[in-house]
Scaffold this motif. Structure first.
Motif, mmCIF file in Angstrom:
data_model
loop_
_atom_site.group_PDB
_atom_site.id
_atom_site.type_symbol
_atom_site.label_atom_id
_atom_site.label_comp_id
_atom_site.label_asym_id
_atom_site.label_seq_id
_atom_site.Cartn_x
_atom_site.Cartn_y
_atom_site.Cartn_z
ATOM 1 N N GLU A 52 0.836 -1.203 0.000
ATOM 2 C CA GLU A 52 0.000 0.000 0.000
ATOM 3 C C GLU A 52 0.870 1.251 0.000
ATOM 4 O O GLU A 52 0.598 2.222 -0.720
ATOM 5 N N LEU A 53 1.909 1.254 0.812
ATOM 6 C CA LEU A 53 2.794 2.414 0.881
ATOM 7 C C LEU A 53 3.533 2.635 -0.432
ATOM 8 O O LEU A 53 3.618 3.767 -0.935
ATOM 9 N N ILE A 54 4.074 1.575 -0.996
ATOM 10 C CA ILE A 54 4.803 1.708 -2.262
ATOM 11 C C ILE A 54 3.876 2.167 -3.371
ATOM 12 O O ILE A 54 4.225 3.036 -4.182
ATOM 13 N N ASP A 55 2.662 1.619 -3.410
ATOM 14 C CA ASP A 55 1.680 2.037 -4.423
ATOM 15 C C ASP A 55 1.282 3.496 -4.259
ATOM 16 O O ASP A 55 0.768 4.111 -5.213
ATOM 17 N N SER A 56 1.508 4.057 -3.068
ATOM 18 C CA SER A 56 1.160 5.453 -2.800
ATOM 19 C C SER A 56 2.353 6.392 -2.954
ATOM 20 O O SER A 56 2.258 7.566 -2.618
ATOM 21 N N GLY A 57 3.466 5.873 -3.464
ATOM 22 C CA GLY A 57 4.611 6.724 -3.748
ATOM 23 C C GLY A 57 5.634 6.848 -2.642
ATOM 24 O O GLY A 57 6.579 7.644 -2.757
ATOM 25 N N ILE A 58 5.479 6.081 -1.558
ATOM 26 C CA ILE A 58 6.451 6.146 -0.462
ATOM 27 C C ILE A 58 7.734 5.420 -0.886
ATOM 28 O O ILE A 58 7.688 4.313 -1.413
ATOM 29 N N THR A 59 8.877 6.057 -0.625
ATOM 30 C CA THR A 59 10.158 5.508 -1.068
ATOM 31 C C THR A 59 11.081 5.125 0.083
ATOM 32 O O THR A 59 12.151 4.549 -0.161
ATOM 33 N N VAL A 71 -9.059 -2.396 1.624
ATOM 34 C CA VAL A 71 -9.400 -2.660 0.240
ATOM 35 C C VAL A 71 -10.071 -1.403 -0.291
ATOM 36 O O VAL A 71 -11.137 -0.998 0.181
ATOM 37 N N ALA A 72 -9.412 -0.752 -1.240
ATOM 38 C CA ALA A 72 -9.915 0.543 -1.717
ATOM 39 C C ALA A 72 -9.428 0.781 -3.139
ATOM 40 O O ALA A 72 -8.338 0.331 -3.521
ATOM 41 N N ASP A 73 -10.221 1.480 -3.928
ATOM 42 C CA ASP A 73 -9.801 1.834 -5.288
ATOM 43 C C ASP A 73 -8.574 2.740 -5.243
ATOM 44 O O ASP A 73 -7.665 2.609 -6.063
ATOM 45 N N VAL A 74 -8.566 3.676 -4.288
ATOM 46 C CA VAL A 74 -7.403 4.527 -4.031
ATOM 47 C C VAL A 74 -6.841 4.090 -2.692
ATOM 48 O O VAL A 74 -7.570 4.061 -1.695
ATOM 49 N N GLN A 133 -2.635 6.818 0.108
ATOM 50 C CA GLN A 133 -2.748 7.900 -0.875
ATOM 51 C C GLN A 133 -3.848 8.878 -0.485
ATOM 52 O O GLN A 133 -3.708 10.097 -0.679
ATOM 53 N N GLN A 134 -4.945 8.380 0.070
ATOM 54 C CA GLN A 134 -6.004 9.281 0.525
ATOM 55 C C GLN A 134 -5.500 10.197 1.643
ATOM 56 O O GLN A 134 -5.840 11.387 1.692
ATOM 57 N N LEU A 135 -4.681 9.657 2.547
ATOM 58 C CA LEU A 135 -4.116 10.473 3.617
ATOM 59 C C LEU A 135 -3.135 11.501 3.062
ATOM 60 O O LEU A 135 -3.111 12.657 3.505
#
Length: 308
Positions: free
Chosen positions: A45-52, A140-143, A147-149
């Motif tokens: 989830e973190l990686i999919d949200s751009g966290i590096t 479980v979420a589309d976004v 990323q929402q946070l």
């Protein structure tokens, strides 16, 4: 101008006592939900949200978490020699998560409480914000929830808590319940603090604070102050919500109502619910298990949203 969020911490040093004896030898973060351990859902989830940059705060008994994400070229070679290329690819892909997320591990040090691992991970943070996600939550979420946070933080340049509507007011004693000052639309709420586990009649809103925070340097300062006081008196624990409340007394804090389905796997029933949902969603196993549910008298139409 907001500072981009690139770092996250996953506190994973807890005992998992609510799941004993299952967690006596196996960390609760490594219990499977679907075909992945819970902590892997959080990492993805973190990686999919751009966290590096991901820091997983662990204790001495959590070596299996590190083993899971560690490359294993010997196993991969053995699988490829046996012609099991699909399994080899899967093992390599999990190890690649550690590279993509720059996963590092930190051993917890300091007082008990969920604020301590956050403070441990934030020592070299500087002025950057930090995402905090618990390792026993699956969304479980589309976004992605993360990323929402992040989107809410970018809109407010302030700390943000993940919220969900409570299905039943009687659930209030299980959660921290936010005091809502203003509804800004699109699920974004200005809040002035949290009331921990209130009686249903005393709950200040119909929302529950769940796993997920954007923490700013001001919250870290509050954690440092809590820790300083703890070392003076050696009483109680260091809680992240106490730091949020202290910060919210003087500055803006927001809650973002998360769009999606939340599974808390920290208790036996919650864990079984997440597993059941994952099993029903599996393309190969789901149809058989739905037939089994019908045989046992369950109504598959009312099954919970699937875990991917």
């Amino acid at each position: 101008m907001t500072t981009a969020i690139r770092r996250a911490v996953i506190p994973a040093a807890g005992l998992g006592s609510r799941l004993l004896p299952l967690t006596k030898a196996t960390p609760k973060e490594m219990l499977p939900v679907g075909d992945k351990p819970v902590v892997e859902h959080t990492v993805r989830e973190l990686i999919d949200s751009g966290i590096t940059d991901i820091t997983i705060v662990v204790s001495a008994s959590k070596g299996l978490i590190q083993d899971h994400f560690q490359p294993d070229p010997g196993l991969v070679a053995q699988l490829r020699e046996a012609g099991k290329h699909g399994y080899a690819d899967a093992v390599e892909e999990v190890a690649d998560l550690a590279r993509r997320g720059h996963i590092t591990y930190l051993h917890q040090h300091g007082p008990y409480g969920n604020g301590t691992p956050v403070l441990n991970a934030a020592r070299n943070l500087g002025d950057e914000p930090l995402l905090v996600l618990w390792p026993d939550d699956v969304f479980v979420a589309d976004v992605p929830r993360a990323q929402q946070l992040i989107t809410a933080y970018e809109a407010t340049n302030s700390p943000v808590l993940a919220l969900m509507p409570m299905d039943d007011p009687a659930d209030a004693p299980r959660y921290g319940v936010p005091v809502v000052k203003e509804d800004l639309g699109e699920g974004l709420l200005r809040i002035t603090g949290l009331v921990e586990k209130p009686a249903p009649a005393e709950a200040p809103s119909a929302y529950a604070a769940i796993g997920g925070y954007v923490i700013t340097p001001g919250i870290i300062d509050e954690l440092r102050e809590q820790t300083r006081l703890w070392h003076e008196h050696r009483e109680g624990e260091i809680y992240l919500t106490d730091a949020v409340n202290a910060y919210a007394a003087r500055r803006a804090v927001y809650g973002q109502v998360i769009s999606g389905t939340w599974y808390d796997t920290g208790s036996p029933l919650a864990y079984l619910t997440a597993q059941f949902a994952a099993a029903l969603a599996h393309p190969e196993y789901g149809p058989t298990l739905r037939r089994l549910a019908q045989t046992l008298g369950a109504d598959p139409e009312t099954a919970p949203a699937p875990v991917g």
